[in-house]
Design a protein around this motif. Structure first.
Motif, PDB file in Angstrom:
ATOM      1  N   THR A 448       0.881  -1.433  -0.089  1.00 44.54           N
ATOM      2  CA  THR A 448       0.101  -0.105  -0.077  1.00 44.54           C
ATOM      3  C   THR A 448       0.852   1.178   0.055  1.00 44.54           C
ATOM      4  O   THR A 448       0.418   2.327  -0.577  1.00 44.54           O
ATOM      5  CB  THR A 448      -0.884  -0.010   1.233  1.00 44.54           C
ATOM      6  OG1 THR A 448      -1.757  -1.246   1.127  1.00 44.54           O
ATOM      7  CG2 THR A 448      -1.900   1.169   1.199  1.00 44.54           C
ATOM      8  N   PHE A 449       1.864   1.086   0.758  1.00 47.14           N
ATOM      9  CA  PHE A 449       2.754   2.392   1.113  1.00 47.14           C
ATOM     10  C   PHE A 449       3.983   2.605   0.470  1.00 47.14           C
ATOM     11  O   PHE A 449       4.837   3.529   0.588  1.00 47.14           O
ATOM     12  CB  PHE A 449       2.550   2.715   2.431  1.00 47.14           C
ATOM     13  CG  PHE A 449       1.454   2.860   3.244  1.00 47.14           C
ATOM     14  CD1 PHE A 449       0.663   3.950   2.903  1.00 47.14           C
ATOM     15  CD2 PHE A 449       0.804   2.115   3.745  1.00 47.14           C
ATOM     16  CE1 PHE A 449      -0.665   4.019   3.345  1.00 47.14           C
ATOM     17  CE2 PHE A 449      -0.475   1.901   4.513  1.00 47.14           C
ATOM     18  CZ  PHE A 449      -0.999   3.050   4.373  1.00 47.14           C
ATOM     19  N   PHE A 450       4.380   1.578  -0.445  1.00 48.88           N
ATOM     20  CA  PHE A 450       5.573   1.471  -1.017  1.00 48.88           C
ATOM     21  C   PHE A 450       5.959   2.476  -2.129  1.00 48.88           C
ATOM     22  O   PHE A 450       5.012   2.462  -3.049  1.00 48.88           O
ATOM     23  CB  PHE A 450       6.116   0.014  -1.329  1.00 48.88           C
ATOM     24  CG  PHE A 450       7.615  -0.033  -1.870  1.00 48.88           C
ATOM     25  CD1 PHE A 450       8.312  -0.287  -1.067  1.00 48.88           C
ATOM     26  CD2 PHE A 450       7.954   0.153  -3.276  1.00 48.88           C
ATOM     27  CE1 PHE A 450       9.984  -0.484  -1.414  1.00 48.88           C
ATOM     28  CE2 PHE A 450       9.224   0.051  -3.661  1.00 48.88           C
ATOM     29  CZ  PHE A 450       9.924  -0.451  -2.694  1.00 48.88           C
ATOM     30  N   PRO A 451       7.061   3.423  -2.488  1.00 54.29           N
ATOM     31  CA  PRO A 451       8.043   3.610  -1.220  1.00 54.29           C
ATOM     32  C   PRO A 451       7.369   4.409  -0.292  1.00 54.29           C
ATOM     33  O   PRO A 451       6.300   5.112  -0.412  1.00 54.29           O
ATOM     34  CB  PRO A 451       9.042   4.405  -2.340  1.00 54.29           C
ATOM     35  CG  PRO A 451       8.255   5.180  -3.230  1.00 54.29           C
ATOM     36  CD  PRO A 451       7.137   4.033  -3.417  1.00 54.29           C
ATOM     37  N   TYR A 452       8.192   4.286   0.917  1.00 57.84           N
ATOM     38  CA  TYR A 452       7.614   4.915   2.108  1.00 57.84           C
ATOM     39  C   TYR A 452       7.986   6.334   2.267  1.00 57.84           C
ATOM     40  O   TYR A 452       8.858   6.874   1.547  1.00 57.84           O
ATOM     41  CB  TYR A 452       8.204   4.086   3.265  1.00 57.84           C
ATOM     42  CG  TYR A 452       8.021   2.525   3.520  1.00 57.84           C
ATOM     43  CD1 TYR A 452       6.850   2.258   3.757  1.00 57.84           C
ATOM     44  CD2 TYR A 452       9.158   1.499   3.114  1.00 57.84           C
ATOM     45  CE1 TYR A 452       6.495   0.714   3.601  1.00 57.84           C
ATOM     46  CE2 TYR A 452       8.766   0.321   3.115  1.00 57.84           C
ATOM     47  CZ  TYR A 452       7.715  -0.197   3.345  1.00 57.84           C
ATOM     48  OH  TYR A 452       7.446  -1.372   3.239  1.00 57.84           O
ATOM     49  N   ALA A 453       7.151   7.239   2.846  1.00 59.17           N
ATOM     50  CA  ALA A 453       7.506   8.645   3.281  1.00 59.17           C
ATOM     51  C   ALA A 453       7.787   8.702   4.611  1.00 59.17           C
ATOM     52  O   ALA A 453       7.184   7.617   5.367  1.00 59.17           O
ATOM     53  CB  ALA A 453       6.187   9.291   2.463  1.00 59.17           C
TER      54      ALA A 453
END
Length: 640
Positions: A448-453
């Motif tokens: 869901t969130f790749f790449p991470y922030a």
């Protein structure tokens, strides 16, 4: 003109240089001895005299031992600061000839080769620093003996601290000599020494904070005791043992590992060898220039640029909670630091345009570092052990806030810590359940969130520590909010995963003191009725054994249901609730049961410290039924 008469004997060359250098700094030796005596032995004498003459306290051998070790530990902070200041001053006095054109030409024309000249001055500096250390520590040991401090402990304790001071002062002086050889002026030498010793620990710290905000599962908890924080900073490393409890549990090294000691011995020897090597190749024309060798300047400028950029970015991120502010801080902070450092070293802006090529090196390094973390650090984000590899799982959850420690109450080992509560999962089925929950979370999180922030806000930490059967440890840390209404989706997923793990019965049974208490361990209790509209009413209650047993069973049932906590959760919508506060027996005589098993079969009396407060929410039906049954909230019970 160079002299044609040389002292062919290297030992003679060394001795001549040594005695000349020692004569030059004899005034500093005397001053250091005096200041150390005032700030170390004299203070210890006053402190010990005050303990003995204090008529309000009966002193014992243990009292004197404690006062002595605490005094030495405290004053060592001042001693180390004083020694490090004199290390820089003496290094400048002995090696300033390298930074003056007339002086360097004169010294290099003498019938003494460069290596004996450098070593003679180096060992003169060591002698000037070691002599006051040795003399004052001997005086401190004599003071201890005069007050009948245990001889073996006194010599080993004070001797260990003295050897540590000598090692770190030798490392600091060697580092200073290395910088003297590399730089072209004494000013550059001093700011380079300070720059490395301040910038390196700060760079490690701010980088760890930044990484923890970006990479899921990572939380680097650096403290002054973390050896990597000072591995290349001898001035900071000198204070490392001062953050440990001195001499406790037989540890007389102040918590410093043998590997760290070996590292600094080798590092000192390597720096000394590098100083000799570079000194023999240093050109006399380098005096009064910026740097004789450019590599230290490049490294220092890079570290200061990185510290200022990442550090300022982290500050803005924590202040605003907005990831964009981090990048603004990185760009502005790093540019400002680069310009300032270059202007200081170059004495102006003539070389500024060329120096921006090195700023590009920092920018590329930062982008690479960010990219590696944002893409999961080579699978770190999803790496979860297999069930067959795990022996147990330690769980640290902020919502429990349970902290209980157990201390010996026996006369011969009074108040020695013998254990503490450590929530853990050991059952194979529960281990598999936690691993499945954790693995599902990491995989979904990556999809869901790749790449991470960057996380704009940090909550309290939930930590899973996997203890593997091969002795290895895998640790993952995630932020957690009490109210389960986090603004971002990533945080909500983290909260849901944590809630699933903390609902496992084995977690509650190992996290709460309720499951280790016996009726005999409770002396009495208070019940508070807390309401938004009224002041808290506290009712003291004294129970008989049967009532204690019934109350404990009810509390345990409600704890497993999640309706009893060891601290009130402010995010629960509770207008009225009860609070039970236990008063533990003092001391507690252990009997066969869960607590004795937790403490490894310890026999004897103990003191229970920590959590004794339990909040009852409106649906804590079992405990409330017991309270209503005996009418404890109507009037205090005096049953026995």
């Amino acid at each position: 003109m160079t002299s044609t008469i040389f002292l062919t004997d290297g030992w003679r060359e060394f001795k001549v240089t040594f005695w000349m250098a020692l004569k030059k700094i004899r005034g500093m030796i005397a001053l250091l001895m005096l200041l150390m005596f005032i700030g170390f032995p004299m203070i210890i004498m006053i402190m010990m005299s005050n303990v003995v003459n204090n008529t309000q306290q009966v002193f014992t051998v243990d009292t004197l031992n404690s006062a002595y070790t605490d005094g030495v530990s405290l004053m060592l902070i001042f001693v180390m600061m004083l020694l490090l200041i004199f290390t820089v001053v003496i290094a400048v006095m002995l090696f300033c000839y390298l930074h003056r054109k007339r002086s360097v030409d004169l010294f290099h024309s003498l019938p003494i080769r460069r290596t004996p000249m450098l070593l003679g001055r180096y060992f003169a500096g060591l002698t000037a620093l070691f002599a006051p250390i040795l003399l004052n520590f001997i005086i401190v040991s004599i003071i201890g003996l005069s007050y009948r401090i245990d001889m073996q402990y006194s010599f080993s304790f004070v001797g260990g601290k003295m050897l540590w001071c000598m090692l770190m002062i030798a490392a600091a002086l060697t580092f200073s000599v290395f910088m003297a050889v590399c730089t072209g002026t004494s000013f550059d030498m001093v700011i380079s020494i300070l720059g490395v010793n301040a910038a390196y620990p700060l760079l490690i710290y701010v980088s760890s904070v930044f990484a923890s905000h970006l990479l899921p599962g990572l939380k680097i908890a650096l403290t002054p005791k973390t050896t990597v924080l000072t591995a290349f900073s001898p001035f900071a490393a000198g204070f490392l043992p001062l953050f440990y409890p001195f001499g406790r549990n037989g540890d007389l090294t102040g918590g410093v590992s043998a590997g760290f000691l070996i590292w600094w011995i080798l590092c000192t020897l390597i720096l000394l060898g590098a100083s000799i090597f570079l000194c023999r190749r240093r050109k006399s024309e380098c005096a009064e220039s910026n740097f004789a060798f450019p590599i230290p300047k490049i490294i220092i400028r890079f570290m200061v640029t990185a510290v200022s950029g990442i550090g300022f970015g982290v500050l803005l991120l924590m202040a605003t909670g907005m990831p964009v502010s981090f990048f603004i801080g990185v760009i502005s902070g790093s540019l400002a630091a680069h310009i300032v450092v270059e202007a200081v070293y170059s004495r102006g802006f003539q070389q500024m345009r060329k120096s921006f090529a090195w700023y590009g090196v920092f920018a590329a390094s930062f982008l690479l570092f960010y990219g590696v973390l944002a893409t999961g650090f080579f699978g770190y984000d999803t790496r979860v052990p297999n069930a067959a590899e795990v022996e147990k799982i330690e769980v640290t959850a902020p919502n429990s806030r349970a902290e209980n420690q157990f201390y010996s109450a026996n006369e011969n080992e009074h108040f020695r810590k013998i254990g503490e509560l450590s929530p853990s999962i050991k059952d194979k089925e529960n281990i598999g359940k936690v691993l499945n929950i954790h693995r599902t979370f990491t995989e979904d999180n990556r999809k869901t969130f790749f790449p991470y922030a960057l996380k704009g806000r940090e909550y309290e930490n939930f930590v899973l520590t996997y203890h593997l059967k091969n002795g290895g440890v895998v640790k993952r840390s995630y932020s957690y909010t009490y109210n389960n209404s986090a603004e971002d989706a990533a945080q909500r997923r983290s909260d849901e995963m944590i809630e699933q793990i903390t609902q496992i019965d084995e977690y509650h049974k190992t996290a709460s003191i309720l499951f280790y208490l016996e009726p005999e361990y409770i002396d009495s209790l208070n019940i508070s009725m807390i309401s938004k509209n009224e002041e808290a009413k506290e009712i003291p209650v004294v129970l008989n054994r049967n009532e204690k047993t019934e109350l404990l069973e009810a509390l345990r049932k409600d704890c497993l249901n999640g309706t009893v906590n060891c601290a009130f959760n402010p995010y629960r919508n509770e207008e009225n609730f009860m609070n039970i506060v236990f008063r533990y027996a003092d001391p507690v005589t252990l009997k066969d049961g869960e607590l004795k098993t937790l403490l490894g079969g310890y026999s004897g009396k103990i003191n229970i410290r920590g959590t004794n407060n339990f909040a009852l929410y409106s649906n804590a039906v079992n405990t409330k039924a017991v309270i209503d049954k005996y009418g404890w909230c109507k009037s205090g019970s005096t049953a026995k």
